[in-house]
Scaffold this motif. Structure first.
Motif: not given
Length: 421
Positions: A317-329
């Motif tokens: 996901l590096t290089g995008t603005d997609i956040r990682f926290a929603p994925y973990i949840i």
């Protein structure tokens, strides 16, 4: 004080890195053996299984096939999950190849403006699934020595993923205002899909030879990154276990398992599964805990997918603005749902119809369980993955067309009523 949280994080990370480095110095032989194990896992399993899917996904994006699927499946994916129609491609490829295939495709969608940031986060939340071959072959047959268990784990896993997708439909409401290349469903659906494919191919502009070369080059780079994470986490798990950190982190888990009523022998496999999916699943299958509890823990581990996979996805996901926290949840929710549905389905008798014809699984039989399959077995496994992709994509396409036709019929009926008035 401004900036203190950042300094605290930096200090903590520095301590962790120094500790891991010193642990590797104290246990060089064990760390080396763990690294070799991780490398063998990548070279013998991950690399040959994922490389074709990575290359084909790049080619399908380049020739415009994914854009055409986006038009066909927009009437389905938008109402169900609030994601664009191209999300069905990420879902089907994730089903066929497993993680981190879905993250690779989602990142490419975001970079190509085929989805907004929130839509990308929704898509990543429910398409991060294990492939069926892993659950049916590696876990059910290789670890539990009972092929019938694969159906139980797969059903619970995909039901949980579907419910996560429905739940995340509500995520980000009001934030998703960015303009993206949303596919239109007006006019003839197949003509629109064909026109969109031609437009995307013309916009790409690369010759097929150039497209193929770029696809192979980008896929190899991504897989080498995945190789590094697999080796690194194999070593980390080993040194953390030898240094006593994992047993220390297990103390609150012991209290939680006592509260729930789970067998305490599953604590160590659970902690290993938090870091790496294969190691945790194999250890859970080797315990003497009741089968239903073993399956519930393994189902959670598969849905959680492990910090090793999470690190791979974070890098993708590096290089995008997609956040990682929603994925973990989403992974936590998926893990709980998968474990609950595993217990429910087990009590209903799912996966218990087929008796085991294998020797009981023990740690000493891991090598046998993971032995290289015959050529015919690999051929049938490949057909199984292809069948899964065709069934999912074809079924979603037919259902989407049905929704589109029903919508058009409602419009015609409404216009007829208006004209009668």
């Amino acid at each position: 004080m401004p900036g203190s949280p950042k300094r605290s994080t930096t200090t903590f990370l520095a301590i962790v890195v120094i500790f891991l480095t010193l642990s590797l110095v104290f246990y060089p032989r064990e760390g080396f053996e763990a690294g070799i194990t991780g490398l063998n896992l990548f070279w013998e399993v991950v690399f040959p299984s994922l490389l074709p899917f990575f290359i084909l996904s790049e080619l399908m994006l380049g020739v415009g096939v994914v854009h055409a699927l986006g038009v066909l499946l927009e009437p389905l994916m938008r109402p169900l999950f609030s994601v664009p129609g191209v999300g069905a491609f990420a879902m089907s490829m994730g089903l066929a190849a497993g993680y981190p295939m879905d993250a690779v495709i989602t990142a490419k969608f975001r970079k190509s403006k085929l989805c907004s940031r929130v839509e990308g986060e929704r898509l990543l939340a429910f398409t991060n699934t294990a492939d069926p071959l892993f659950m049916f072959s590696a876990v059910a047959v290789g670890m539990f020595r009972n092929a019938g268990i694969g159906m139980l784990l797969a059903i619970a896993h995909y039901i949980g993923a579907f419910l996560v997708g429905i739940l995340f439909k509500l995520y980000g409401r009001g934030q998703d205002i960015e303009e993206t290349t949303r596919q239109s469903v007006r006019g003839n659906l197949f003509r629109r899909a064909y026109q969109e494919m031609l437009r995307a191919r013309e916009e790409d502009g690369r010759s097929f030879g150039k497209l193929l070369g770029d696809a192979v080059n980008d896929s190899i780079k991504t897989l080498l990154m995945i190789c590094g994470f697999i080796i690194f986490f194999a070593v980390v798990i080993k040194v953390l276990t030898l240094s006593g950190i994992i047993p220390l982190l297990s103390l609150p888990i012991i209290g939680l398992f006592k509260l729930i009523g789970l067998d305490l022998s599953l604590v160590t496999p659970f902690m290993s599964g938090i870091f790496e999916i294969d190691i945790g699943s194999a250890q859970a299958a080797a315990t003497k805990a009741p089968l239903v509890e073993q399956l519930a823990i393994v189902s959670f581990i598969i849905a959680w997918s492990g910090l090793s996979v999470h690190a791979q996805i974070a890098s993708v996901l590096t290089g995008t603005d997609i956040r990682f926290a929603p994925y973990i949840i989403a992974r936590i929710i998926h893990g709980v749902l998968a474990a609950v549905f595993t217990v429910i389905l087990f009590n209903w008798g799912v996966g218990q119809t087929e008796t085991s014809v294998f020797a009981p699984f023990t740690p000493s039989t891991v090598a046998v369980a993971t032995a290289e399959p015959s050529a015919s077995a690999r051929w049938f496994a490949s057909l199984g993955a292809l069948k899964n992709w065709v069934l999912v994509t074809g079924g979603l396409t037919l259902f989407s067309i049905s929704l589109y036709l029903a919508r058009r019929m409602r419009i015609v009926f409404f216009r007829a009523r208006v004209s009668d008035k």
